[in-house]
Design an enzyme around this catalytic site. Sequence first.
Site, PDB file in Angstrom:
ATOM      1  N   SER A 124     -17.676   6.290  25.057  1.00 22.22           N
ATOM      2  CA  SER A 124     -16.500   7.072  25.292  1.00 22.22           C
ATOM      3  C   SER A 124     -16.879   8.548  24.381  1.00 22.22           C
ATOM      4  CB  SER A 124     -15.305   6.416  24.713  1.00 22.22           C
ATOM      5  OG  SER A 124     -14.328   7.277  24.480  1.00 22.22           O
ATOM      6  N   TYR A 148     -10.511   1.488  17.567  1.00 22.04           N
ATOM      7  CA  TYR A 148     -11.031   1.463  18.876  1.00 22.04           C
ATOM      8  C   TYR A 148     -12.233   2.441  19.171  1.00 22.04           C
ATOM      9  CZ  TYR A 148     -11.922   3.074  23.781  1.00 22.04           C
ATOM     10  OH  TYR A 148     -12.653   3.353  25.034  1.00 22.04           O
ATOM     11  N   LYS A 152     -16.468   1.095  19.778  1.00 20.06           N
ATOM     12  CA  LYS A 152     -17.552   1.840  20.756  1.00 20.06           C
ATOM     13  C   LYS A 152     -18.676   2.011  19.768  1.00 20.06           C
ATOM     14  CE  LYS A 152     -15.191   1.350  24.646  1.00 20.06           C
ATOM     15  NZ  LYS A 152     -15.743   0.431  25.593  1.00 20.06           N
TER      16      LYS A 152
HETATM   17  P1  NAD Z   1      -9.278  -0.928  31.849  1.00 17.71           P
HETATM   18  O1  NAD Z   1      -8.324  -1.714  30.995  1.00 17.71           O
HETATM   19  O2  NAD Z   1      -8.516  -0.755  33.379  1.00 17.71           O
HETATM   20  O3  NAD Z   1     -10.352  -2.105  32.507  1.00 17.71           O
HETATM   21  C1  NAD Z   1     -11.216  -2.907  31.264  1.00 17.71           C
HETATM   22  C2  NAD Z   1     -11.072  -4.303  32.049  1.00 17.71           C
HETATM   23  O4  NAD Z   1     -11.484  -5.380  31.302  1.00 17.71           O
HETATM   24  C3  NAD Z   1      -9.619  -4.806  32.597  1.00 17.71           C
HETATM   25  O5  NAD Z   1      -9.482  -5.205  33.945  1.00 17.71           O
HETATM   26  C4  NAD Z   1      -9.511  -6.050  31.750  1.00 17.71           C
HETATM   27  O6  NAD Z   1      -8.540  -7.019  32.119  1.00 17.71           O
HETATM   28  C5  NAD Z   1     -10.859  -6.335  31.276  1.00 17.71           C
HETATM   29  N1  NAD Z   1     -10.936  -7.130  30.001  1.00 17.71           N
HETATM   30  C6  NAD Z   1     -10.666  -6.738  28.868  1.00 17.71           C
HETATM   31  N2  NAD Z   1     -10.966  -7.831  27.966  1.00 17.71           N
HETATM   32  C7  NAD Z   1     -11.632  -8.510  28.519  1.00 17.71           C
HETATM   33  C8  NAD Z   1     -12.292  -9.844  28.208  1.00 17.71           C
HETATM   34  N3  NAD Z   1     -12.436 -10.181  26.778  1.00 17.71           N
HETATM   35  N4  NAD Z   1     -12.826 -10.451  28.967  1.00 17.71           N
HETATM   36  C9  NAD Z   1     -12.801 -10.050  30.277  1.00 17.71           C
HETATM   37  N5  NAD Z   1     -12.313  -9.009  30.970  1.00 17.71           N
HETATM   38  C10 NAD Z   1     -11.667  -8.462  29.967  1.00 17.71           C
HETATM   39  O7  NAD Z   1      -9.847   0.257  31.355  1.00 17.71           O
HETATM   40  P2  NAD Z   1     -10.980   1.364  32.123  1.00 17.71           P
HETATM   41  O8  NAD Z   1     -10.177   2.650  32.001  1.00 17.71           O
HETATM   42  O9  NAD Z   1     -11.282   1.060  33.299  1.00 17.71           O
HETATM   43  O10 NAD Z   1     -12.249   1.354  30.927  1.00 17.71           O
HETATM   44  C11 NAD Z   1     -13.359   0.633  31.238  1.00 17.71           C
HETATM   45  C12 NAD Z   1     -14.123   0.887  30.043  1.00 17.71           C
HETATM   46  O11 NAD Z   1     -14.488   2.405  29.685  1.00 17.71           O
HETATM   47  C13 NAD Z   1     -13.567   0.419  28.635  1.00 17.71           C
HETATM   48  O12 NAD Z   1     -14.574  -0.189  28.038  1.00 17.71           O
HETATM   49  C14 NAD Z   1     -12.974   1.527  28.043  1.00 17.71           C
HETATM   50  O13 NAD Z   1     -13.062   1.458  26.730  1.00 17.71           O
HETATM   51  C15 NAD Z   1     -13.831   2.713  28.274  1.00 17.71           C
HETATM   52  N6  NAD Z   1     -13.504   3.913  28.411  1.00 17.71           N
HETATM   53  C16 NAD Z   1     -12.215   4.289  29.253  1.00 17.71           C
HETATM   54  C17 NAD Z   1     -11.824   5.612  29.264  1.00 17.71           C
HETATM   55  C18 NAD Z   1     -10.722   6.121  29.912  1.00 17.71           C
HETATM   56  O14 NAD Z   1      -9.960   6.950  29.566  1.00 17.71           O
HETATM   57  N7  NAD Z   1     -10.095   5.092  30.907  1.00 17.71           N
HETATM   58  C19 NAD Z   1     -12.684   6.303  28.483  1.00 17.71           C
HETATM   59  C20 NAD Z   1     -13.644   6.274  27.884  1.00 17.71           C
HETATM   60  C21 NAD Z   1     -14.355   4.829  27.921  1.00 17.71           C
HETATM   61  C1  WQD Z   2      -4.895  14.423  26.571  1.00 23.86           C
HETATM   62  C2  WQD Z   2      -4.388  15.602  26.395  1.00 23.86           C
HETATM   63  C3  WQD Z   2      -3.003  15.184  24.385  1.00 23.86           C
HETATM   64  C4  WQD Z   2      -0.120  12.570  26.656  1.00 23.86           C
HETATM   65  C5  WQD Z   2      -7.941   9.257  25.012  1.00 23.86           C
HETATM   66  C6  WQD Z   2      -8.700   8.370  24.077  1.00 23.86           C
HETATM   67  C7  WQD Z   2     -10.248   8.722  24.187  1.00 23.86           C
HETATM   68  C8  WQD Z   2     -10.470   8.351  25.828  1.00 23.86           C
HETATM   69  C9  WQD Z   2      -9.298   8.787  26.566  1.00 23.86           C
HETATM   70  C10 WQD Z   2     -11.216   6.097  25.796  1.00 23.86           C
HETATM   71  C11 WQD Z   2      -4.312  15.901  24.684  1.00 23.86           C
HETATM   72  C12 WQD Z   2      -1.911  15.567  25.562  1.00 23.86           C
HETATM   73  C13 WQD Z   2      -1.214  13.442  26.319  1.00 23.86           C
HETATM   74  C14 WQD Z   2       1.064  13.175  26.529  1.00 23.86           C
HETATM   75  C15 WQD Z   2       0.493  15.234  25.770  1.00 23.86           C
HETATM   76  N1  WQD Z   2     -10.239   6.928  25.937  1.00 23.86           N
HETATM   77  N2  WQD Z   2      -0.840  14.616  25.834  1.00 23.86           N
HETATM   78  N3  WQD Z   2       1.434  14.375  26.317  1.00 23.86           N
HETATM   79  O1  WQD Z   2      -6.516  11.806  23.862  1.00 23.86           O
HETATM   80  O2  WQD Z   2      -8.075  13.177  25.193  1.00 23.86           O
HETATM   81  O3  WQD Z   2      -8.428  10.537  25.010  1.00 23.86           O
HETATM   82  O4  WQD Z   2      -8.188   8.824  26.446  1.00 23.86           O
HETATM   83  O5  WQD Z   2     -12.409   5.969  25.371  1.00 23.86           O
HETATM   84  O6  WQD Z   2     -10.657   7.685  23.274  1.00 23.86           O
HETATM   85  O7  WQD Z   2      -8.563   8.962  22.774  1.00 23.86           O
HETATM   86  O8  WQD Z   2      -6.437  11.835  26.294  1.00 23.86           O
HETATM   87  O9  WQD Z   2      -4.664  11.825  28.084  1.00 23.86           O
HETATM   88  O10 WQD Z   2      -4.178  10.775  25.854  1.00 23.86           O
HETATM   89  O11 WQD Z   2      -4.568  13.281  26.122  1.00 23.86           O
HETATM   90  O12 WQD Z   2       0.556  16.426  25.624  1.00 23.86           O
HETATM   91  O13 WQD Z   2       2.184  12.256  26.882  1.00 23.86           O
HETATM   92  O14 WQD Z   2      -3.268  15.557  26.627  1.00 23.86           O
HETATM   93  O15 WQD Z   2      -2.334  15.570  23.122  1.00 23.86           O
HETATM   94  O16 WQD Z   2      -4.119  17.033  24.447  1.00 23.86           O
HETATM   95  P1  WQD Z   2      -7.266  11.920  24.943  1.00 23.86           P
HETATM   96  P2  WQD Z   2      -4.734  11.798  26.721  1.00 23.86           P
END
Ligand code: NAD
Ligand code: WQD
Length: 346
Positions: A124, A148, A152
């Site tokens: 991430s 979190y 990562k």
């Molecule tokens: P998500 O929660 O929709 O998907 C994660 C999946 O993993 C879920 O289906 C959950 O049930 C499963 N899971 C969690 N713990 C588990 C375990 N111990 N065993 C088996 N399954 C398990 O999240 P997502 O948005 O699809 O994100 C996927 C990955 O990408 C995550 O690792 C997340 O940290 C990373 N990521 C997400 C974002 C984002 O903004 N969505 C941004 C950066 C990184």
């Molecule tokens: C985006 C922008 C907020 C909600 C997060 C995690 C990051 C990654 C992605 C996994 C910011 C603003 C948000 C609201 C708002 N996840 N905002 N009102 O914070 O960039 O990233 O998700 O790895 O680790 O921190 O994403 O969508 O929460 O926010 O004004 O109700 O929207 O302040 O500027 P962020 P976000």
Amino acid sequence: MEILVTGGAGYIGSHTCVQLLEAGHDVVVLDDLSNSKRETIKRVEELAGKPLRFLQADLKDRAVLERTFADHAFDAVIHFAGSKSVGESVRAPLDYYFNNVYGSLVLFDTMRRFGVKKLVFSSSATVYGLPRSCPIDETFPLSATNPYGRSKLMIEEILRDLAASDPEWSIALLRYFNPIGAHKSGRIGEDPNGIPNNLIPYIAQVAVGKLPQLMVYGGDYETRDGTGVRDYLHVEDLAAGHLKALDRIRSAAGAEAYNLGTGKGYSVFEIIRAFEQASGRPVPFVVTRRRPGDVAECYADPSKAKRELGWEAARGIEEMCEDSWRWQAANPNGYDAEPDAGRRSS
Ligand code: NAD
Ligand code: WQD
């Protein structure tokens, strides 16, 4: 190839599974459904027109992982499974280290013992902590501002050590920026539990009438309109990045990090306007205090992914908002059936 996809029932995993199946791969999903629904897998299979193998199991269950690796000859693993809420990780850090770090250790150790040494890992942009400037490239210093993010970062470090210890490992660390949007069909998309923390799911629920108004966290940042700027990318582009990374790790060794983002930043106000345009619905908002831990700007330099993976985000902000809206409007309760479904009106 036969690919193990951990967390394949989740938001990014489900979109990636459709593309993997469409590209002709055999897919085994291991997911404990702690943050997703079985229905997603059914829809993935419908969209791809092909079945996958689904295993409801916890990554931390060593015996299940061993059986799974004994039953299949995986060519590679895509590791999405993990917990992802920043706020929750501050309240329950041990849960996050246990699920994300320990779960990953069980997976990597099983991979090593079965000789499966090709991995795509969901990292991430959060590993850049509070970046000194934008755009952010992969050489920027790494740090974390919450458990979190630290989980990562720890997993990245473990994987770099692993690759250094054994040249057979080939690992792509994909650092996602802000994934939004949904599959064009509106059949799969992001389905957060309870009140969303992230901007787009929150806006979508305001537009559909489930929440009254958006709180804009801070109007006094040093950005073009005072609100926070992020690099939003379409989940379908992000999914495609995983297929490109799979191609790369077939031939290249070592652990390499890649930013997956568009390289463009949009402010909260710009996103509100784009979403209103896409949905034809108003998104009422109030500007409130900054959210602790937020940075003013965060956007990628994605040129390494272009150069080395041949990957580039293709979809713009309008399409991202249109697709998020199509999913939200067609599935106001996410994957849960309508509360009234099946009930007869009297
Ligand atoms: P998500 O929660 O929709 O998907 C994660 C999946 O993993 C879920 O289906 C959950 O049930 C499963 N899971 C969690 N713990 C588990 C375990 N111990 N065993 C088996 N399954 C398990 O999240 P997502 O948005 O699809 O994100 C996927 C990955 O990408 C995550 O690792 C997340 O940290 C990373 N990521 C997400 C974002 C984002 O903004 N969505 C941004 C950066 C990184
Ligand atoms: C985006 C922008 C907020 C909600 C997060 C995690 C990051 C990654 C992605 C996994 C910011 C603003 C948000 C609201 C708002 N996840 N905002 N009102 O914070 O960039 O990233 O998700 O790895 O680790 O921190 O994403 O969508 O929460 O926010 O004004 O109700 O929207 O302040 O500027 P962020 P976000």
